[in-house]
Design an enzyme around this catalytic site. Structure first.
Site, mmCIF file in Angstrom:
data_model
loop_
_atom_site.group_PDB
_atom_site.id
_atom_site.type_symbol
_atom_site.label_atom_id
_atom_site.label_comp_id
_atom_site.label_asym_id
_atom_site.label_seq_id
_atom_site.Cartn_x
_atom_site.Cartn_y
_atom_site.Cartn_z
ATOM 1 N N LYS A 291 0.822 -1.216 0.000
ATOM 2 C CA LYS A 291 0.000 0.000 0.000
ATOM 3 C C LYS A 291 0.857 1.268 0.000
ATOM 4 C CE LYS A 291 -0.848 -0.300 4.975
ATOM 5 N NZ LYS A 291 -1.854 -0.413 6.012
ATOM 6 N N ARG A 292 2.076 1.164 0.490
ATOM 7 C CA ARG A 292 2.970 2.340 0.517
ATOM 8 C C ARG A 292 3.598 2.621 -0.853
ATOM 9 N NH1 ARG A 292 1.174 4.120 4.987
ATOM 10 N NH2 ARG A 292 1.308 2.691 6.732
#
Ligand code: GLU
Length: 537
Positions: A291-292
């Site tokens: 997700k980063r």
């Protein structure tokens, strides 16, 4: 938990995969499920899992169920369930049964099914495939310490170590009862058999085996009376009559336990078929997309934006970045699957028809954002102008543009050939809604010859004199003017474009004139020539 499972499990994959491709599903009662945990925004990988389940169900006239796996209360995030439903709705891949939809197996939220899991766990204790474990956290710590002192740094609660633990397998029946009556804390664990190989056939990966010496005695019921993922997942898949489990590769290491659970319950005959989807990799191919990575690579990795308290936990969405859902769905379908032909553009119906589990690849799929953009361009070009106008109207209004639907539709028609994202239609066309705000002065300085101004003014008069302001007529009129004066298009057209749009980009010059109309075109040309003179002098 999953990562540590990877560390001690070696998965034996049989290179001769006899079953792949030969499986013929029963067309009448295919039931699949998407079973997300509401622990935050749904990652794009989760949307792909949902999509493949949807496609498989639709292809076979089956049922796609949504189940919310929220038994890990510590990780529960408010709003996540709504987000999941909204994301599926936006993508057009709504389940036909489940949480938020209804159906014959309500409730579909696991936290509302606690009693069911406890009953099932007790059934396993009764038939000897599970047991009570009364060890306190301190005792577990001590056992881990003792194992480490003896050189074993990977202590597992398993067939060997459980012999020395406080379990209903070792304690007398009276002692077990006494502890239960006294309300002592306990967990229920799966009794993994000793020295066996557990095998199942994955429809994507072929035969997969685990040796039970690699499997720990998983906790099934926690001391707070909540089931673990493993128990709840298997009980629900069985009760909800799931025929096929299609999920991410990260769940492959758990499947050995799941197969043992089906056996423990005596449900082997109706055990679902498993398919573990390939990982989605970062754009540079270096590891799993996280997700980063969205912020790192300047791209969305979530379907919809997600606003959290902190910026690090807030994410941009494909929707808010100006993607059309059809483009996202088409892009995601190809992340790990392809139809085996050259065709790349598929409607959702087309995907349903073409989809098959046999064509899903085993190796990871690179998340190529350029490809996502390409898909969006293709879909923008193919979308009806009036529909695009409907979609961008809120963006146009937010910018203060007050235009009729007809006008906005025409803008979309002119701009869509050049747009990558929906907002481009209005953000790159401000000059079609109001005066030119920004001029490309560098290009103007290079091209404008003040001594030619009288010629351009004569051209503006010629344009003004046209009774028909249709692009084709304007083109003919300007060409005629140029021919009469011996002017080359290269001398004239860029200046007209810069006059009307301020930039060398943008739609066709004559289309812009037609859209702006006679008065605005002529006024704009006059103003621009003055501006050009000011730049050059
Ligand atoms: N709750 C699990 C998840 O969040 C479901 C895994 C499965 O499909 O079995 O992905």
């Amino acid at each position: 938990m999953v990562a540590s499972a990877y560390q001690f499990l070696s998965i034996l994959i049989n290179p001769h995969q006899p079953q792949i491709g030969s499986y013929q599903p029963n067309m009448s009662n295919i039931r699949v499920r998407f079973a997300p945990s509401p622990t935050g925004a749904l990652h794009i990988g989760g949307v792909r899992t949902a999509l493949y389940n949807y496609l498989f169900a639709k292809k076979h006239g089956g049922t796609f169920v949504l189940r919310i796996e929220d038994t890990d209360q510590g990780r529960y995030v408010p709003g996540a369930e709504e987000y999941i439903l909204e994301a599926l709705r936006w993508c057009g891949i709504m389940p036909s049964e489940g949480q938020g939809i209804g159906g014959p197996h309500t409730p579909y939220r696991q936290s509302e099914r606690k009693v069911i899991y406890m009953q099932h766990a007790l059934n396993l204790v009764a038939n000897g495939t599970a047991y009570y474990a009364f060890d306190t956290p301190e005792e577990l710590e001590a056992a881990r310490g003792a194992a480490a002192a003896a050189g074993n740094h990977n202590f597992k609660y398993d067939a060997i170590s459980r012999k020395a633990m406080k379990t209903s397998l070792n304690l007398t029946a009276d002692e077990v009862q006494r502890r239960l009556d006294a309300g002592e804390h306990y967990v229920i664990r799966l009794k993994v058999p000793e020295n066996e190989t557990v095998t199942f056939t994955d429809l994507i990966r072929g035969e997969v085996s685990f040796h039970t010496s690699e499997l720990d005695d998983k906790v099934l019921m926690k001391s707070d009376g909540m089931p673990t993922y493993h128990l709840a997942n298997i009980v629900d898949d069985h009760l909800m009559e799931i025929t096929h489990v299609i999920r991410g590769e990260e769940w492959l290491p758990s499947t050995g336990h799941h197969v043992l659970l089906y056996r423990a319950f005596g449900w082997e005959a109706t055990k679902p078929q498993f398919s573990h989807l390939p990982l989605i990799l970062r754009p540079d191919g270096k590891g799993k997309l996280s997700k980063r990575d969205g912020a790192k690579f300047g791209m969305p990795v979530f379907p919809l934006s997600w606003k959290a308290d902190t910026p690090e936990d807030s994410f941009d969405g494909f929707r808010e970045s100006g993607f059309l859902p059809e483009a996202v769905v088409n892009f995601l379908a190809f992340l790990g699957w392809n139809p085996g032909t050259e065709q790349e553009i598929f409607s959702l119906d087309g995907l349903c028809e073409a989809f098959s589990i046999e064509k899903i690849s085993k190796s990871g799929a690179r998340f190529d954002f350029e490809k996502a953009k390409w898909y969006n361009q293709q879909y923008l070009h193919a979308t009806d102008d009036a529909e695009l106008a409907r979609l961008v109207r809120p963006l146009a209004e937010a910018k203060g543009y007050q235009v009729t639907n007809e006008y906005l539709t025409k803008v979309c028609h002119l701009m869509k050939g050049r747009a990558t994202f929906l907002p481009d239609l209005v953000e790159q066309s401000s000059y079609l809604f109001g005066d030119v705000q920004v001029f490309d002065n560098e290009n103007i300085a290079k091209r404008w010859k003040p001594e030619s101004r009288p010629v351009f003014e004569a051209l503006a008069d010629h344009v003004k004199a046209q009774s028909s302001f249709e692009a084709a007529n304007l083109e003919a009129a300007v060409k005629e003017f140029m021919a009469e004066r011996g002017l080359k298009p290269g001398e004239v057209m860029p200046m007209l474009r810069l006059s009307l749009a301020g930039t060398m980009q943008g739609p066709g010059v004559f289309e812009m004139m037609e859209l702006l109309g006679n008065d605005r075109t002529v006024e704009r040309l006059a103003m621009a020539f003055s501006h050009f003179d000011a730049i050059v002098k």
